[in-house]
Design an enzyme around this catalytic site. Structure first.
Site, PDB file in Angstrom:
ATOM      1  N   ARG A   1     -13.817  13.139   6.982  1.00  0.00           N
ATOM      2  CA  ARG A   1     -12.500  13.760   7.194  1.00  0.00           C
ATOM      3  C   ARG A   1     -12.108  14.631   6.009  1.00  0.00           C
ATOM      4  O   ARG A   1     -11.521  15.696   6.163  1.00  0.00           O
ATOM      5  CB  ARG A   1     -11.449  12.672   7.422  1.00  0.00           C
ATOM      6  CG  ARG A   1     -11.592  11.995   8.791  1.00  0.00           C
ATOM      7  CD  ARG A   1     -10.718  10.757   8.869  1.00  0.00           C
ATOM      8  NE  ARG A   1      -9.335  11.047   8.578  1.00  0.00           N
ATOM      9  CZ  ARG A   1      -8.495  10.199   7.989  1.00  0.00           C
ATOM     10  NH1 ARG A   1      -8.894   8.988   7.645  1.00  0.00           N
ATOM     11  NH2 ARG A   1      -7.255  10.545   7.765  1.00  0.00           N
TER      12      ARG A   1
ATOM     13  N   LYS B   1      -8.400  -1.293   6.450  1.00  0.00           N
ATOM     14  CA  LYS B   1      -8.734  -1.866   5.143  1.00  0.00           C
ATOM     15  C   LYS B   1      -7.773  -2.994   4.783  1.00  0.00           C
ATOM     16  O   LYS B   1      -8.181  -4.033   4.264  1.00  0.00           O
ATOM     17  CB  LYS B   1      -8.682  -0.772   4.066  1.00  0.00           C
ATOM     18  CG  LYS B   1      -9.864   0.184   4.170  1.00  0.00           C
ATOM     19  CD  LYS B   1      -9.764   1.332   3.202  1.00  0.00           C
ATOM     20  CE  LYS B   1      -8.708   2.312   3.603  1.00  0.00           C
ATOM     21  NZ  LYS B   1      -8.810   3.665   3.115  1.00  0.00           N
TER      22      LYS B   1
ATOM     23  N   SER C   1      -7.106   4.183   9.269  1.00  0.00           N
ATOM     24  CA  SER C   1      -7.865   4.108   8.021  1.00  0.00           C
ATOM     25  C   SER C   1      -7.209   3.112   7.066  1.00  0.00           C
ATOM     26  O   SER C   1      -7.854   2.210   6.520  1.00  0.00           O
ATOM     27  CB  SER C   1      -7.914   5.518   7.401  1.00  0.00           C
ATOM     28  OG  SER C   1      -8.339   5.478   6.077  1.00  0.00           O
TER      29      SER C   1
ATOM     30  N   ASP D   1     -14.684   3.010   7.889  1.00  0.00           N
ATOM     31  CA  ASP D   1     -13.655   3.873   7.312  1.00  0.00           C
ATOM     32  C   ASP D   1     -14.200   4.644   6.119  1.00  0.00           C
ATOM     33  O   ASP D   1     -13.879   5.823   5.945  1.00  0.00           O
ATOM     34  CB  ASP D   1     -12.429   3.070   6.891  1.00  0.00           C
ATOM     35  CG  ASP D   1     -11.409   3.985   6.226  1.00  0.00           C
ATOM     36  OD1 ASP D   1     -10.909   4.880   6.938  1.00  0.00           O
ATOM     37  OD2 ASP D   1     -11.167   3.878   5.019  1.00  0.00           O
TER      38      ASP D   1
ATOM     39  N   HIS E   1       0.854  -1.194   0.000  1.00  0.00           N
ATOM     40  CA  HIS E   1       0.000   0.000   0.000  1.00  0.00           C
ATOM     41  C   HIS E   1       0.885   1.236   0.000  1.00  0.00           C
ATOM     42  O   HIS E   1       1.823   1.338   0.788  1.00  0.00           O
ATOM     43  CB  HIS E   1      -0.904   0.025   1.245  1.00  0.00           C
ATOM     44  CG  HIS E   1      -1.759   1.250   1.289  1.00  0.00           C
ATOM     45  ND1 HIS E   1      -2.959   1.328   0.611  1.00  0.00           N
ATOM     46  CD2 HIS E   1      -1.571   2.446   1.864  1.00  0.00           C
ATOM     47  CE1 HIS E   1      -3.482   2.523   0.792  1.00  0.00           C
ATOM     48  NE2 HIS E   1      -2.658   3.227   1.545  1.00  0.00           N
TER      49      HIS E   1
HETATM   50  N1  URA Z   1      -5.394   6.784   2.590  1.00  0.00           N
HETATM   51  C1  URA Z   1      -6.367   6.182   3.329  1.00  0.00           C
HETATM   52  O1  URA Z   1      -6.866   5.119   2.967  1.00  0.00           O
HETATM   53  N2  URA Z   1      -6.757   6.772   4.455  1.00  0.00           N
HETATM   54  C2  URA Z   1      -6.236   7.935   4.893  1.00  0.00           C
HETATM   55  O2  URA Z   1      -6.633   8.406   5.936  1.00  0.00           O
HETATM   56  C3  URA Z   1      -5.234   8.560   4.116  1.00  0.00           C
HETATM   57  C4  URA Z   1      -4.819   7.944   2.969  1.00  0.00           C
END
Ligand code: URA
Length: 427
Positions: free
Chosen positions: A171, A190, A186, A164, A83
């Site tokens: 956010r 995931k 966050s 999320d 990621h």
């Molecule tokens: N990417 C995400 O999935 N969440 C965040 O808070 C920032 C970047």
């Protein structure tokens, strides 16, 4: 029984939230009992007060529990994902997923669409005719289990950490994105819910990234590596430079085209270096030894995987990529050596040309974007092309050119190449 106002007030006053408070507030928010304005106030309080490691671990676990957790433990090969926290021209997932599959791992890569100046992996792949981002859990599983494919890049289903999805949308519009605990939870909720056994994080640092300096990047990387470890996911983070864009393109089809150059054994040196470094780190996290990803790029096996991966999702890897109807050159106003290239200016230009979107759900232009002709270290003379802008909508050129016009800093002396990998946490 906790209530929203007391949870908000506790965090506002700097107290540590209990696991019971956290479980309640995330569950109640997911079910629509805690209102958006209450969750926004809590996000702002977290932004100012932070979270302890135990709070962050409970918060992340509650976000995972808001949906379903995928399970790939029955696959024959180890699973590993990557990621990136997001940057301009960051197309690394495209060559990386098939490359790591070619080295013997299964790669479940649940990705997102772009918002603002950073592009989304799914938007890039959708420029390939026929390619589908939305797969069922069964389709994901069978593509990963197929020994000739073993990599899938697709959209996260609605049931993957739904808390999320709702919180991120809030956010985004309440100035609470740039909080280390909120970003860490966050991303990791995931990735843990996605069911990968190992994870490599590419934490971007610099002018074009969320984290503008190495100390913040390290704090984010450490928080995420800890969360992965707590959840039994072997997690390694690399901190990598994002001052200038990666490679020479920003835009959807343009980035696919550049990824194909890498899979064919060529491509820009920075993209190749980062792809191979991340692949080696992923293999080590997955416990796979004795395979060098550089060999799999050179011998064509990564390209074969790419074709299989695209075909498994309905795409035609041999079809021509879309080409923009119009182009416009940006030229150097004076001569010199490029000492810096502002990633943000390039990203915003690509976005304004139509490669990105302003609001969730808007369409993007597959062929829009920027092709760079000069990057740091290159010598240019007055009038020489610095970049070509592409779009189907020529009215966008002026606004895009404004964003990119001052992106290049020119000096007189040669500059030393700066490193891409700035540090590593975990592993
Ligand atoms: N990417 C995400 O999935 N969440 C965040 O808070 C920032 C970047």
């Amino acid at each position: 029984m906790p209530d929203a106002v007391s949870v908000i007030a506790a965090k506002r006053d700097g107290r540590v939230l209990t696991t019971a408070q956290i479980d309640w507030v995330i569950d109640a928010f997911t079910r629509g009992i805690v209102a958006d304005e209450q969750m926004s106030a809590l996000a702002m309080a977290i932004m100012w007060r932070g979270m302890t490691r135990a709070e962050l671990s409970s918060w992340t676990a509650a976000m995972i529990a808001s949906g379903t957790r995928m399970d790939f433990s029955d696959l024959a090969r180890p699973t590993v994902d990557k990621h990136s926290t997001g940057g301009v021209g960051d197309k690394i997932t495209l060559p990386l997923a098939p490359l790591v599959a070619a080295c013997g791992a299964s790669v479940p890569q649940l990705s997102g669409r772009g918002l603002g100046h950073t592009g989304g992996t799914l938007d890039k792949l959708e420029s390939i005719p026929g390619w589908r981002a939305d797969l069922s859990a069964e389709e994901i599983h069978s593509i990963l289990a197929d020994p000739a494919v073993g990599a899938v890049v697709c959209a996260a289903g609605a049931d993957l950490a739904p808390a999320d999805k709702r919180l991120y949308a809030l956010r985004d519009v309440t100035g609470t994105v740039e909080s280390i605990p909120l970003i860490a939870s966050s991303i990791m909720s995931k990735k843990i819910a996605e069911g990968t056994g190992a994870l490599v994080l590419d934490v971007k640092v610099g002018a074009g990234a969320f984290m503008k300096n190495i100390d913040d990047a390290r704090a984010l990387a450490e928080a995420m590596v800890d969360l992965g470890g707590d959840a039994g996911v072997r997690t390694i983070a690399l901190m990598t430079a994002m001052d200038s864009p990666l490679g020479l393109t920003a835009g959807n089809a343009l980035e696919v085209e550049e990824s194909l150059e890498v899979l064919a054994g060529g491509g820009p040196a920075d993209i190749v270096e980062l792809t191979v470094t991340l692949a080696r780190t992923m293999l080590s996290a997955a416990g796979i030894e004795g395979v060098d990803p550089a060999d799999k790029l050179a011998d064509g096996s990564a390209m074969d995987r790419w074709k299989a991966m695209i075909a498994a999702q309905g795409g035609d890897a041999s079809a021509p990529l879309p080409v923009a109807k119009e182009s416009h050159r940006i030229t150097a106003r004076s001569g010199g050596v490029v000492t810096a290239l502002d990633a943000m200016g390039v990203g915003i230009a690509a976005w304004r040309l139509g490669a990105g979107r302003e609001r969730q759900g808007e369409p993007v232009q597959a062929a829009a974007g920027v092709r760079l002709h000069a990057k740091p270290g290159d010598r240019v003379s007055e009038g020489q092309p610095l970049a070509t802008l592409y779009t189907d909508t020529p009215a966008k050129f002026e606004y895009a050119a404004e964003a990119i016009a001052d992106a290049w800093t020119l000096g007189t002396d040669a500059v030393a190449a700066s490193p891409i990998v700035l540090g590593r946490i975990g592993g």
